[in-house]
Scaffold this active site. Structure first.
Site, short mmCIF file in Angstrom:
data_model
loop_
_atom_site.label_atom_id
_atom_site.label_comp_id
_atom_site.label_asym_id
_atom_site.label_seq_id
_atom_site.Cartn_x
_atom_site.Cartn_y
_atom_site.Cartn_z
N GLU A 264 -2.52 -6.28 -2.60
CA GLU A 264 -4.01 -6.51 -2.72
C GLU A 264 -4.55 -6.30 -4.11
O GLU A 264 -4.11 -5.19 -4.62
CB GLU A 264 -4.80 -5.43 -1.50
CG GLU A 264 -6.15 -5.67 -1.56
CD GLU A 264 -6.85 -4.33 -0.83
OE1 GLU A 264 -7.79 -3.96 -1.33
OE2 GLU A 264 -6.29 -4.00 0.15
N CYS A 301 -12.30 -1.33 -2.85
CA CYS A 301 -11.82 -2.85 -3.19
C CYS A 301 -12.73 -3.74 -2.73
O CYS A 301 -12.85 -4.92 -3.14
CB CYS A 301 -10.72 -2.99 -2.44
SG CYS A 301 -10.05 -2.39 -0.85
#
Length: 525
Positions: A264, A301
């Site tokens: 990620e 994020c």
């Protein structure tokens, strides 16, 4: 539980001999003891070899055995009490309430995966009966999913618990039956050791092979590359920068046996302000957007780093409300000096781009590693022409893109790279425009929200925390939620195996009590 500065390799505690490192309290820029010994490639090899030796035994433990193991880890983390909270707060600069919430999420993830493996659906047990009278005959075919192999997990900087030593990647891999070797993040080695010792103790208490878990501390490049390149490792879990993720992907691809890297990496999480919603509640959306933007000093994020709306008085009202809300937001401590430095540089670069205006700021910084929130604006033509405007600035910064019409808004959506999330602020009268945008957003993002804000990620069965590149390296998977276990499993078909050789999940008597697909029909016990 004392913090000793040691790595945990199987059931041993080892002081690394390749130099030392110390954590830094970002709120004061002061170093925190003790010294941690940095590991070597030999330490990595020992941890990976133990993991390989443990694999076949561990992967064939029963679902109940692995579930109990995960639950023991969860109980042990809670038993650390204030010692864990205080150390994680010191090493991250995050407030106590945030760390307590993250501990709850970490424990919740472990318990979710315990339930997942007890339910058994992840095995995908499927039976196709033999058809000897058919021309041509069909053999007896049975399928189950098995663990992929030892997994390397890299601790994340922004979640010292939930995406770290016992975080989602580790929980999913252990649930699947994969031993795990964790590379601790250098920003929070003490937190990592505390949690690592809990896992180490749970391995012993559950009488599992010692190689089921190891914790490595050391230089990111040397140790990280050695870990990903080791032939025993069969998959990688990573949360961090695009640069770091791409480096691991290259190392994994260059191996004699390439392996998957579930990384990620980078997302700016666009929020589309549809016109009727904006006309009805521009000020409310603007204020709530700033709350989401500055949550955790923008170090999520899923931080909303891009806002897209149609030019006009209502977008101006949104911008005014957001700017006013931003003025009251105090500068917050970022996770590390390096992250703070990168944020400041990113803000400076953004402000220097032609056609981009600074429209709002938070309160000025008051201490080391504190970030002043920032809001910029540009038009769609400038955004479409500048790749720099799509780059993530990790921190409390966002860009408003002003579109002349719906066609330009759709063009911006089509132009976007892969994202973790995409948000639509809409009312019923906006559904026609939303229908135009949705097919594009489905191709671009792993999670699509309506009338919410992306900074909350629920740990549940339906959650997807993933998306097309560069949000992640593999858009087919998620790092949060029950489906995360699928990353660490692979299917095996058994053809005409004698009954006494079949794994329990595929035996005729269904001793595990699984729901199974039998000759195309779903049968429940």
């Amino acid at each position: 539980m004392n913090i000793t500065g040691e790595m945990l390799i199987g059931q041993s505690a080892v002081k690394g001999s390749e130099g030392t490192l110390r954590a830094i309290n970002p709120a004061t820029n002061e170093k925190i003891g003790p010294d941690f010994g940095a590991g070597s490639t030999a330490d990595v090899d020992r941890a990976c070899t133990l993991a390989q030796q443990a694999f076949d035994t561990y992967r064939e433990t029963t679902p109940d055995q692995r579930a109990q193991f995960l639950e023991d880890i969860a109980t042990g983390i809670l038993a650390l009490g204030t010692a864990l909270i205080e150390r994680a707060t010191q090493e991250s600069g995050l407030p106590t309430a945030r760390i307590e919430g993250e501990r709850a999420r970490t424990v919740g993830q472990l318990r979710l995966f315990a339930k997942v493996i007890r339910d058994g659906h992840h095995l995908g047990a499927t039976l196709d009966s033999a058809l000897p009278e058919r021309t041509p005959p069909r053999s007896d075919l049975r399928l189950r999913k098995i663990a992929l192999g030892p997994v390397a997990v890299f601790g994340a900087s922004n979640f010292p618990l939930a995406f770290s030593v016992a975080g989602g990647d580790t929980a999913a891999a252990l649930a699947a039956g994969c031993p795990v070797v964790v590379k601790a993040h250098s920003a929070h080695p003490g937190t990592s050791e505390l949690v690592g010792r809990v896992i180490q103790q749970a391995v012993a208490a559950c009488k599992l092979p010692e190689g089921v878990f190891s914790l490595i501390i050391g230089n990111g490049n040397v140790v990280g590359q050695a870990l990903v390149s080791h032939p025993a490792i069969k998959a990688v879990g990573f949360t961090g920068s695009r640069q770091g993720g791409l480096a691991l992907m290259r190392a994994a691809a260059q191996r004699r046996e390439p392996i998957p890297v579930y990384a990620e990496m980078s997302s700016i999480n666009p929020m589309f302000l549809l016109p009727n919603a904006l006309a009805a509640r521009a000020a409310q959306i603007g204020s709530a957007f700033v709350d989401s933007l500055t949550m955790g000093v923008g170090q999520f994020c899923t931080n909303p780093g891009l806002v897209i709306g149609l030019a006009g008085e209502h977008l101006a009202q949104f911008q005014e409300a957001a700017t006013n809300a931003l003025k009251a937001k105090a500068a917050g401590t970022m996770l590390t000096p390096g992250i703070h430095s990168a944020y400041v540089s990113g803000i400076e670069r953004m402000g220097a781009i032609a056609g981009v205006d600074s429209v709002g700021q938070g309160l000025a910084p008051t201490g080391p590693c504190t970030a002043q929130a920032a809001l910029f604006a540009t038009d769609a033509a400038t955004f479409l022409e500048s790749e720099q405007l799509e780059e993530e600035i990790f921190g409390p910064s966002s860009l408003i893109v002003v579109c002349k019409n719906e066609e330009e808004m759709c063009a911006v959506a089509e132009h976007l790279a892969g994202q973790l999330t995409a948000t639509l602020q809409l009312d019923a009268a906006d559904h026609a425009l939303a229908k135009k945008l949705l097919p594009t957003l489905e191709r671009k993002a792993g999670r699509i929200l309506v009338n919410g804000y992306p900074t909350g990620v629920e740990v549940s069965y339906a959650m997807v925390h993933g998306g097309p590149f560069p949000a992640t390296s593999d858009s087919r998977s998620t790092s949060v939620g029950a489906s995360a276990i699928d990353r660490f499993l692979r299917p095996v078909c058994y053809q005409d195996l004698p009954a006494d050789l079949l794994p329990a999940a595929l035996q005729d008597g269904n001793p595990l009590g699984l729901s199974r697909l039998v000759d195309g029909a779903l049968l429940t016990p």
